[in-house]
Design an enzyme around this catalytic site. Sequence first.
Site, mmCIF file in Angstrom:
data_model
loop_
_atom_site.group_PDB
_atom_site.id
_atom_site.type_symbol
_atom_site.label_atom_id
_atom_site.label_comp_id
_atom_site.label_asym_id
_atom_site.label_seq_id
_atom_site.Cartn_x
_atom_site.Cartn_y
_atom_site.Cartn_z
ATOM 1 N N TYR A 28 -14.151 6.167 -6.394
ATOM 2 C CA TYR A 28 -14.928 6.730 -5.298
ATOM 3 C C TYR A 28 -16.130 7.410 -5.942
ATOM 4 O O TYR A 28 -15.983 8.369 -6.707
ATOM 5 C CB TYR A 28 -14.079 7.699 -4.461
ATOM 6 N N THR A 42 -11.366 11.882 -1.632
ATOM 7 C CA THR A 42 -10.619 12.197 -0.414
ATOM 8 C C THR A 42 -10.910 11.194 0.691
ATOM 9 O O THR A 42 -10.224 11.177 1.714
ATOM 10 C CB THR A 42 -10.994 13.597 0.094
ATOM 11 N N GLU A 79 -1.453 2.283 -5.602
ATOM 12 C CA GLU A 79 -1.939 3.349 -6.474
ATOM 13 C C GLU A 79 -0.784 4.172 -7.033
ATOM 14 O O GLU A 79 -0.354 5.152 -6.413
ATOM 15 C CB GLU A 79 -2.889 4.290 -5.706
ATOM 16 N N TRP A 82 -13.385 0.079 0.756
ATOM 17 C CA TRP A 82 -12.464 0.749 1.680
ATOM 18 C C TRP A 82 -13.281 1.525 2.714
ATOM 19 O O TRP A 82 -14.180 2.260 2.349
ATOM 20 C CB TRP A 82 -11.582 1.696 0.865
ATOM 21 N N LYS A 119 -11.302 6.322 11.624
ATOM 22 C CA LYS A 119 -10.977 7.739 11.491
ATOM 23 C C LYS A 119 -12.264 8.563 11.367
ATOM 24 O O LYS A 119 -13.299 8.046 10.931
ATOM 25 C CB LYS A 119 -10.096 7.944 10.256
ATOM 26 N N GLU A 152 -13.903 10.245 9.283
ATOM 27 C CA GLU A 152 -14.138 10.539 7.875
ATOM 28 C C GLU A 152 -15.167 9.555 7.359
ATOM 29 O O GLU A 152 -15.400 8.497 7.955
ATOM 30 C CB GLU A 152 -12.839 10.428 7.069
ATOM 31 N N HIS A 197 0.832 -1.201 0.000
ATOM 32 C CA HIS A 197 0.000 0.000 0.000
ATOM 33 C C HIS A 197 0.865 1.249 0.000
ATOM 34 O O HIS A 197 1.299 1.744 1.050
ATOM 35 C CB HIS A 197 -0.927 -0.021 1.216
ATOM 36 N N GLU A 228 -10.272 -1.525 -4.630
ATOM 37 C CA GLU A 228 -10.591 -0.455 -3.685
ATOM 38 C C GLU A 228 -11.683 0.416 -4.281
ATOM 39 O O GLU A 228 -11.560 0.902 -5.400
ATOM 40 C CB GLU A 228 -9.350 0.391 -3.367
#
Length: 320
Positions: A217, A250, A156, A277, A282, A284, A123, A243
Amino acid sequence: MFLMSRIKIVIIMLMMTVAASAVTPVKRWGQLQVIGNQLCDSKGEPVALRGVSLGWHNLWPRFYNAKCVKWLRDDWNCTVLRAAMGVCIEDNYKENPEFALSCMNKVIKAAIRNGIYVIIDWHTYYPEKEEAVKFFGMMAKEYGKYPNVIYEIYNEPMEDTWESVSDYAYAVIAEIRKYDKDNIVLVGNPHWDQDLHLVAERPLEGQTNIMYSLHFYAATHGQELRDRAEAAWKKGIPIFVNECAGMECTGDGPLDMEEWQRWTDWMEEHRISWVNWSVSDKNETCSMLIPRARKDGHWTDDVIKPYGRIVRSNLRKYNP
């Protein structure tokens, strides 16, 4: 006599339940292989894996344990887990390899014991060819005999060209194949695994059981990226979405449920595997848990954030 017959029926039903629960994903599908643009089981039948990614090992190591793996299999119906070994940010693999390997080995061994597939994820966003060759050689030597293992050799790539990523991939894959001839290898591509059109123009040559990463995303990436992926898929490029999530790139911001469903429908239509993911806590949107969630699973709805509850529901819906 009637009572004895009832007891026998109950015993038989219990035995059938136990037998059914023993049919794990790996027992069902066995050694995975790539045929054309499709991930297939050991018999050559198309198969799609669905699961979740643990967060960076160096940020959320508490979830890297056997009980958490078992919970994600049993309660969330995961058929695959992604173990994201951080190779950048603080306390990463290069700085603290013993701790990183301890985290990874716990998850890999637990996945093998529980009969699910596990992605060993390098990662990072930067090429680390020499270190990656050594690491994946070590992993392949240790775990290559197990059909559970999938290697993700570069999470990535950001600013790399496809030519440089290809050179990197050839070197790492060559080391893996010294010890593991057949497990799946996931290869990243430029700009956060979104330049599949470059892969389609020049895929890796002379390789077997190779798939190419696609990350999205949903609140940021929509039809344009799907069209690019669709075109690559139609050219024979095998795609693995290792993912994805429903918010902005973000990892934060609101969920776009309509776009996320479009992505899900597209992946399901093409039998493309997907991994959400992430299992982390966290503050977020993309972190599925709140900080007081237990490290070993047994999560109730009050410690699973809205996004995590949707992911769990989807996994229980789409996985057998």
